[in-house]
Design a protein around this motif. Structure first.
Motif, short mmCIF file in Angstrom:
data_model
loop_
_atom_site.label_atom_id
_atom_site.label_comp_id
_atom_site.label_asym_id
_atom_site.label_seq_id
_atom_site.Cartn_x
_atom_site.Cartn_y
_atom_site.Cartn_z
N ALA A 179 -90.60 -43.30 3.28
CA ALA A 179 -89.46 -42.48 3.79
C ALA A 179 -88.15 -42.28 3.03
O ALA A 179 -87.35 -41.44 2.89
N ARG A 180 -87.59 -43.66 2.71
CA ARG A 180 -86.37 -43.60 1.87
C ARG A 180 -86.41 -42.65 0.75
O ARG A 180 -85.11 -42.48 0.50
N ASP A 181 -87.31 -42.39 0.02
CA ASP A 181 -87.39 -41.90 -1.07
C ASP A 181 -87.06 -40.18 -0.73
O ASP A 181 -86.36 -39.61 -1.73
N PHE A 182 -87.50 -39.99 0.18
CA PHE A 182 -87.22 -38.47 0.46
C PHE A 182 -85.75 -38.12 0.98
O PHE A 182 -85.21 -37.24 0.51
N GLU A 183 -85.10 -39.34 1.69
CA GLU A 183 -83.82 -39.21 2.01
C GLU A 183 -82.95 -39.30 0.71
O GLU A 183 -81.65 -38.56 0.71
N ILE A 184 -83.26 -40.05 -0.28
CA ILE A 184 -82.57 -40.18 -1.60
C ILE A 184 -82.74 -38.68 -2.27
O ILE A 184 -81.72 -38.18 -2.80
N ALA A 185 -84.08 -38.20 -2.36
CA ALA A 185 -84.17 -36.85 -2.92
C ALA A 185 -83.14 -35.88 -2.26
O ALA A 185 -82.69 -35.06 -3.19
N ALA A 186 -83.41 -35.90 -0.91
CA ALA A 186 -82.40 -34.96 -0.24
C ALA A 186 -80.72 -35.02 -0.37
O ALA A 186 -80.43 -34.04 -0.93
N LYS A 187 -80.43 -36.13 -0.53
CA LYS A 187 -79.03 -36.38 -0.65
C LYS A 187 -78.76 -36.01 -2.34
O LYS A 187 -77.52 -35.17 -2.44
N ALA A 188 -79.59 -35.93 -3.20
CA ALA A 188 -79.02 -35.45 -4.58
C ALA A 188 -79.54 -34.13 -4.54
O ALA A 188 -78.77 -33.25 -5.47
N SER A 189 -80.06 -33.32 -3.72
CA SER A 189 -80.36 -31.95 -4.03
C SER A 189 -79.96 -30.97 -2.86
O SER A 189 -79.94 -29.81 -3.50
N PHE A 190 -79.68 -31.53 -1.68
CA PHE A 190 -79.10 -30.55 -0.88
C PHE A 190 -77.80 -30.11 -0.99
O PHE A 190 -76.94 -30.77 -1.61
N THR A 191 -77.43 -29.01 -0.43
CA THR A 191 -76.10 -28.49 -0.77
C THR A 191 -75.22 -29.56 0.06
O THR A 191 -75.50 -30.19 1.12
N PRO A 192 -73.84 -29.74 -0.33
CA PRO A 192 -72.83 -30.51 0.35
C PRO A 192 -72.86 -30.00 2.02
O PRO A 192 -72.86 -31.16 2.61
N LYS A 193 -73.07 -28.87 2.22
CA LYS A 193 -72.93 -28.71 3.68
C LYS A 193 -74.09 -29.20 4.67
O LYS A 193 -74.24 -29.79 5.65
N ILE A 232 -89.85 -37.82 15.30
CA ILE A 232 -88.59 -37.90 13.89
C ILE A 232 -88.15 -36.61 13.68
O ILE A 232 -88.70 -35.61 13.68
N GLY A 233 -86.82 -36.86 13.50
CA GLY A 233 -85.89 -35.73 13.23
C GLY A 233 -85.65 -35.64 11.62
O GLY A 233 -86.11 -34.98 11.05
N ARG A 234 -84.46 -36.52 11.35
CA ARG A 234 -84.08 -36.17 9.82
C ARG A 234 -85.18 -36.34 8.95
O ARG A 234 -85.25 -35.75 7.96
N GLY A 235 -86.03 -37.22 9.14
CA GLY A 235 -87.28 -37.38 8.16
C GLY A 235 -87.98 -36.19 7.77
O GLY A 235 -88.27 -35.89 6.73
#
Length: 508
Positions: free
Chosen positions: A121-135, A433-436
């Protein structure tokens, strides 16, 4: 909505003709291949006239789709605004480019790692942080004030120790269970989340498709970025595509009660008509918490939640989407209003979402709701409120009878199969589960499926290692909670209450 002049509405219109209508007195633009005359609508646009003028005479589909559901423009504008269809044979490369002055946060161009390289699950969070818009990242990652509750939601699970049993036949494991009478393939559901379109163009529709594939419930939020019928259409389409029985995988609805009760009553009527299986009433957010990371990044003022009608507007406090979009919520909601929900959702199970003490769990049992949902909004409402797994322990300690009277769900900080296992051992029927889910939405329904399969694999392994093969075998004896037991209250009364002067105590 009908069209006043069908011939006019289907007339092919060239790029050259569209490009001649670019002023505030004569404004045309294109959305999803349809040409609209928005001259009269310009002063009324909730996001202000600027964004419309930026796309005057151009194709605004991309900018529109970032923040609005497809049906919104069709249902909110008079039929006379639709004047024709784009003649695609006349499109030029220059015309198709977005206007240079168009505002809004561009999507990051960081290349996401391949989906098959993500193994937890942490891998998905890292990928999201790198690719989501700042907002988008600020909105999904933020929590109330110092984020202590958000952090403790997860870290408290680490302090609960497993007690494995050995020499058991654990070759075949079944993780299926039932929620409110509906069989689901795993004890997991997609918790209600808001504004899914800022993470993926299909937002909650894609979440619904992923859940349908997995055989687990989705709970749709009042602040969803699509209307409920649009989400249900996507879910039912996925069911047909996968040859599944329509309605076999339940969809639930999370209700924020509107100050204008009439709006909520109409919403509940629509929810019933579209086949939703239960109402989750949010009770832990009479007001919106202070989410500072989200406040620091301005919101796109075109963002709108179609079911609540809320519109993003930046102000002197900042740009937090939760606060800006949650102003409609009724802060006067009380226990007595559960009867009002029942009246307007007859026959549907009622779940109270936001229980954080044993005393309120008992109250919920006494008014005979079908289930309670232990949550603190992912730490987004009131910082330093208890980690949700501590509330689960409090129920076991103070009012264990409730587990025989109603179902109990929990969310907050769940990122491993071991977390799910611990929650189930302590009496939870299923975990939300929400954020995940939002992190995995980064990869569409395939990402959602991969994310949940990872958690289910971890859950199965944990069950096998602890010597059980089905969820009816979980029990608290498979855990040691000594490291956190001292954090669990023994009663509703505070231990220092007897030391307070009576005059002061009577006011508290």
């Amino acid at each position: 909505m009908g069209v006043e002049n069908p011939e006019k509405a289907t007339r092919p219109i060239s790029v050259d003709e569209i490009s001649r209508h670019t002023s505030s007195e004569d404004l045309w633009l294109v959305v999803d291949g349809i040409v609209y005359d928005l001259t009269q609508f310009l002063p009324e646009h909730p996001g202000g006239p600027t964004i419309l003028l930026q796309y005057a005479g151009r194709d605004a589909t991309a900018a529109y789709s970032e923040v609005h559901s497809p049906s919104l423009i069709q249902t909110s504008l008079p039929a006379s605004s639709r004047i024709g269809v784009l003649d695609k044979t006349t499109i030029t490369e220059e015309w198709a480019k977005p206007p240079p002055q168009a505002r809004g946060s561009p999507r990051k161009t960081v290349e996401k790692p391949p989906l098959d390289t993500l193994i937890n699950a942490r891998d998905f969070e890292i990928a999201a942080k790198a690719s989501f818009t700042p907002k988008a990242w600020a909105f999904v990652s933020s929590a109330a004030t110092d984020c202590l509750t958000k952090e403790r939601n997860g870290s408290t699970y680490n302090d609960i120790i497993l007690r494995p049993r050995v020499l058991k036949d654990v070759r075949n494991v079944d993780v299926g269970t039932a929620i409110l009478g509906h069989h689901i393939k795993a004890p997991i559901f997609c918790a209600p989340t808001s504004m899914g379109r800022i993470f993926h163009p299909e937002g909650e529709r894609e979440l619904g498709r992923g859940c349908q594939r997995l055989g687990i419930p989705q709970c749709v939020s009042t602040s969803c970025s699509y209307s409920l019928p649009e989400v249900m259409d996507a879910v039912e389409g996925e069911a047909r595509e996968t040859n599944s029985e329509l309605g076999a995988v339940p969809v639930f609805f999370q209700l924020y009660v509107d100050r204008n009760r009439g709006k909520s009553e109409k919403l509940l009527q629509m929810v019933r008509e579209r086949g939703v299986k239960a109402i989750f009433v949010t009770i832990d957010a009479p007001v919106i918490g202070k989410r500072e990371a989200d406040e620091r990044v301005k919101s796109d003022e075109n963002l709108r939640a179609p079911m609540s009608g809320a519109q993003a507007k930046n102000d002197k406090k900042g740009g937090a989407l939760g606060r800006l979009m949650g102003n409609f919520i009724d802060a006067s909601l009380t226990w007595d209003d559960v009867a009002w929900v029942r009246k307007h959702a007859p026959g549907l199970p009622i779940v109270l979402k936001g229980i954080q003490t044993a005393a309120d769990a008992v109250k919920a049992m006494e008014i005979d709701v079908n289930a309670i949902y232990l949550t603190n909004h992912g730490g987004r409402s009131l910082d330093t409120s208890p980690a949700t797994v501590l509330v689960l322990l409090e129920l076991q300690k103070c009012c264990p009878q409730i587990f025989d009277k109603m179902e109990v769900y929990i969310d907050g900080g769940i990122t491993r199969g071991t977390d799910i296992f611990k929650a189930l051992c302590l009496g939870a029927r299923a975990v939300g589960i929400g954020r995940g889910f939002l992190f995995s939405l980064n990869y569409g329904k395939e990402g959602i499926e991969h994310f949940i399969n990872i958690l289910v694999d971890e859950l199965v392994t944990t069950m096998q290692m602890c010597g059980i093969t089905s969820l009816d075998q979980v029990h608290p004896g498979l855990l040691h909670t000594g490291a956190v037991d001292h954090l669990v209250p023994g009663s509703e009364e505070h231990p220092y209450a007897k030391w307070r002067p009576k005059s002061r105590s009577s006011r508290l």
